[in-house]
Design an enzyme around this catalytic site. Structure first.
Site, mmCIF file in Angstrom:
data_model
loop_
_atom_site.group_PDB
_atom_site.id
_atom_site.type_symbol
_atom_site.label_atom_id
_atom_site.label_comp_id
_atom_site.label_asym_id
_atom_site.label_seq_id
_atom_site.Cartn_x
_atom_site.Cartn_y
_atom_site.Cartn_z
ATOM 1 N N SER A 1 -2.025 -16.185 5.709
ATOM 2 C CA SER A 1 -3.082 -15.291 6.164
ATOM 3 C C SER A 1 -4.365 -16.018 6.564
ATOM 4 O O SER A 1 -5.400 -15.848 5.944
ATOM 5 C CB SER A 1 -3.383 -14.290 5.049
ATOM 6 O OG SER A 1 -4.229 -13.281 5.531
ATOM 7 N N ASN B 1 -6.239 -17.207 13.042
ATOM 8 C CA ASN B 1 -5.980 -18.018 14.255
ATOM 9 C C ASN B 1 -7.130 -17.861 15.248
ATOM 10 O O ASN B 1 -7.526 -18.810 15.907
ATOM 11 C CB ASN B 1 -4.720 -17.565 14.978
ATOM 12 C CG ASN B 1 -3.503 -17.607 14.114
ATOM 13 O OD1 ASN B 1 -3.499 -17.006 13.057
ATOM 14 N ND2 ASN B 1 -2.482 -18.305 14.548
ATOM 15 N N CYS B 2 -7.615 -16.620 15.342
ATOM 16 C CA CYS B 2 -8.625 -16.332 16.363
ATOM 17 C C CYS B 2 -9.902 -17.131 16.127
ATOM 18 O O CYS B 2 -10.655 -17.401 17.056
ATOM 19 C CB CYS B 2 -8.945 -14.842 16.370
ATOM 20 S SG CYS B 2 -7.463 -13.845 16.352
ATOM 21 N N ARG C 1 0.844 -1.215 0.000
ATOM 22 C CA ARG C 1 0.000 0.000 0.000
ATOM 23 C C ARG C 1 0.868 1.250 0.000
ATOM 24 O O ARG C 1 0.525 2.254 -0.604
ATOM 25 C CB ARG C 1 -0.916 0.002 1.221
ATOM 26 C CG ARG C 1 -2.093 -0.919 1.051
ATOM 27 C CD ARG C 1 -3.179 -0.647 2.077
ATOM 28 N NE ARG C 1 -4.094 -1.773 2.096
ATOM 29 C CZ ARG C 1 -4.068 -2.735 3.003
ATOM 30 N NH1 ARG C 1 -3.208 -2.696 3.990
ATOM 31 N NH2 ARG C 1 -4.923 -3.725 2.938
HETATM 32 C C1 LIG Z 1 -6.292 -20.636 18.874
HETATM 33 C C2 LIG Z 1 -5.804 -19.207 18.847
HETATM 34 C C3 LIG Z 1 -6.705 -18.171 19.058
HETATM 35 C C4 LIG Z 1 -6.258 -16.839 19.054
HETATM 36 N N1 LIG Z 1 -7.178 -15.835 19.256
HETATM 37 C C5 LIG Z 1 -6.778 -14.562 19.241
HETATM 38 C C6 LIG Z 1 -7.711 -13.495 19.428
HETATM 39 O O1 LIG Z 1 -8.910 -13.727 19.595
HETATM 40 N N2 LIG Z 1 -7.239 -12.213 19.393
HETATM 41 C C7 LIG Z 1 -5.918 -11.938 19.173
HETATM 42 O O2 LIG Z 1 -5.535 -10.750 19.135
HETATM 43 N N3 LIG Z 1 -5.009 -12.931 18.985
HETATM 44 C C8 LIG Z 1 -5.401 -14.216 19.017
HETATM 45 N N4 LIG Z 1 -4.484 -15.217 18.833
HETATM 46 C C9 LIG Z 1 -3.079 -14.872 18.682
HETATM 47 C C10 LIG Z 1 -2.739 -14.476 17.259
HETATM 48 O O3 LIG Z 1 -3.231 -15.429 16.352
HETATM 49 C C11 LIG Z 1 -1.225 -14.370 17.148
HETATM 50 O O4 LIG Z 1 -0.818 -13.341 17.998
HETATM 51 C C12 LIG Z 1 -0.809 -14.079 15.735
HETATM 52 O O5 LIG Z 1 -1.176 -15.121 14.871
HETATM 53 C C13 LIG Z 1 0.682 -13.894 15.672
HETATM 54 O O6 LIG Z 1 0.996 -13.648 14.345
HETATM 55 P P1 LIG Z 1 2.434 -13.898 13.773
HETATM 56 O O7 LIG Z 1 2.371 -13.618 12.303
HETATM 57 O O8 LIG Z 1 3.405 -13.123 14.598
HETATM 58 O O9 LIG Z 1 2.761 -15.418 14.071
HETATM 59 P P2 LIG Z 1 2.096 -16.750 13.519
HETATM 60 O O10 LIG Z 1 0.622 -16.621 13.392
HETATM 61 O O11 LIG Z 1 2.640 -17.843 14.349
HETATM 62 O O12 LIG Z 1 2.683 -16.874 12.042
HETATM 63 C C14 LIG Z 1 4.047 -17.088 11.829
HETATM 64 C C15 LIG Z 1 4.194 -17.989 10.629
HETATM 65 O O13 LIG Z 1 5.559 -18.048 10.291
HETATM 66 C C16 LIG Z 1 5.818 -19.329 9.763
HETATM 67 N N5 LIG Z 1 7.251 -19.605 9.880
HETATM 68 C C17 LIG Z 1 7.978 -19.740 11.026
HETATM 69 N N6 LIG Z 1 9.261 -19.973 10.731
HETATM 70 C C18 LIG Z 1 9.352 -20.011 9.379
HETATM 71 C C19 LIG Z 1 10.421 -20.236 8.468
HETATM 72 N N7 LIG Z 1 11.663 -20.463 8.888
HETATM 73 N N8 LIG Z 1 10.145 -20.213 7.130
HETATM 74 C C20 LIG Z 1 8.893 -19.984 6.676
HETATM 75 N N9 LIG Z 1 7.843 -19.764 7.494
HETATM 76 C C21 LIG Z 1 8.062 -19.785 8.819
HETATM 77 C C22 LIG Z 1 5.003 -20.266 10.632
HETATM 78 O O14 LIG Z 1 4.703 -21.475 9.918
HETATM 79 C C23 LIG Z 1 3.749 -19.431 10.898
HETATM 80 O O15 LIG Z 1 2.680 -19.786 10.066
HETATM 81 C C24 LIG Z 1 -4.894 -16.544 18.828
HETATM 82 C C25 LIG Z 1 -3.991 -17.599 18.585
HETATM 83 C C26 LIG Z 1 -4.420 -18.918 18.585
HETATM 84 C C27 LIG Z 1 -3.438 -20.019 18.303
#
Ligand SMILES: Cc1cc2nc3c(=O)[nH]c(=O)nc-3n(C[C@H](O)[C@H](O)[C@H](O)COP(=O)(O)OP(=O)(O)OC[C@H]3O[C@@H](n4cnc5c(N)ncnc54)[C@H](O)[C@@H]3O)c2cc1C
Length: 247
Positions: free
Chosen positions: A40, A43-44, A23
């Protein structure tokens, strides 16, 4: 020449960074690597898949690599794990988890958004098949498959009609051979009979036929009747059986 931005991780953090970057500027070439099969996803909303509010795991996935390309001109590579970073040469080593191919990609800027992994405490038994961690769509699908169960009753029809677990299907041991197609392979199948002997034999026969999802309820219907009758009365709860049968 366009600057190249590589992003490690394609869920909340990685995908938001990619979209925001696009963007702000058309000038970047953006490639996002995700080691899982989806980018994308919500998780929530994972718990709502278990409750059935969300009926298909696909509906948890908000964007596909194709949409990232057409809407944002972002290349999202799924099943692609970044193995290492060479910061001096500004390149990462990537493994295509589907083909096993390992290749290098150059970057001008690198964004790390690899999220976190659930901590698995060192408790004996934790490696069992019925212990799950929940972090992504694949995890919730595996758990959902595990808890999707079928109750099957290996007693003869008359016995079944005298009382059975609500929702159970009746496949008498004597009919198992002809009706084996009614037993699904994608659900856990719990079997019971009067004492556990016939259902035990049914489990052995099914395992011999390649079913690895069948479980015998020890104690079986007789034990269940005593246990449930006692607890139903004591706790004033609705019975899980159509009728108790103590004979
Ligand atoms: C069941 C559940 C319910 C949730 N509910 C809420 C909610 O209601 N409200 C809220 O605010 N938050 C919620 N969360 C938390 C929220 O989903 C996380 O804070 C958020 O997903 C974090 O995003 P992220 O991109 O940092 O990490 P992630 O979602 O963990 O994504 C990181 C990605 O990086 C990939 N990765 C890692 N290492 C590598 C590598 N070396 N090469 C390629 N890919 C890689 C992984 O496979 C992963 O898919 C919830 C989480 C869960 C599990």
């Amino acid at each position: 020449m366009k600057k190249r931005v590589l992003i490690v991780g394609g869920v909340a953090g990685g995908a938001s960074a990619a979209a925001r970057l696009r963007r702000n500027s058309e000038e970047y070439e953006i490639v996002m690597f995700e080691k899982g099969p989806h980018v994308s996803f919500s998780n929530c909303a994972l718990p709502y898949r278990l409750s059935g509010t969300i009926q298909s795991a696909n509906r948890l996935v908000l964007m596909s690599p194709e949409k990232f390309k057409s809407q944002y001109n972002i290349e999202a590579r799924v099943s692609s794990e970044v193995l290492s970073i060479d910061k001096y040469n500004k390149e990462v080593k990537v493994k295509n988890l589907l083909t096993g191919e390992i290749y290098k990609e150059k970057y001008d800027k690198l964004i790390l958004s690899p999220g976190a992994r659930p901590i698995i405490p060192n408790i004996p038994g934790i490696e069992n098949v019925n212990v799950f961690t929940i972090r992504n769509v694949v995890d919730i699908d595996n758990l959902n498959k595990f808890i999707q169960k079928l109750q099957a009753d290996a007693r003869e029809r008359a016995e079944f009609e005298n009382g059975h677990i609500k929702g159970a299907i009746n496949i008498p041991l004597s009919e198992l051979r002809e009706r084996v197609n009614e037993i699904p392979k994608d659900k856990t199948v719990y079997l019971n009979c009067r004492t556990g002997q016939r259902s035990y034999n049914a489990v052995l026969a099914l395992q011999h036929l390649g079913f690895n999802n069948v479980v015998n309820i020890t104690g079986s219907f007789l034990g269940l009747s005593f246990y449930e009758a006692y607890n139903d009365k004591l706790k004033n709860r609705e019975s899980i059986l159509t009728n108790y049968n103590f004979k």
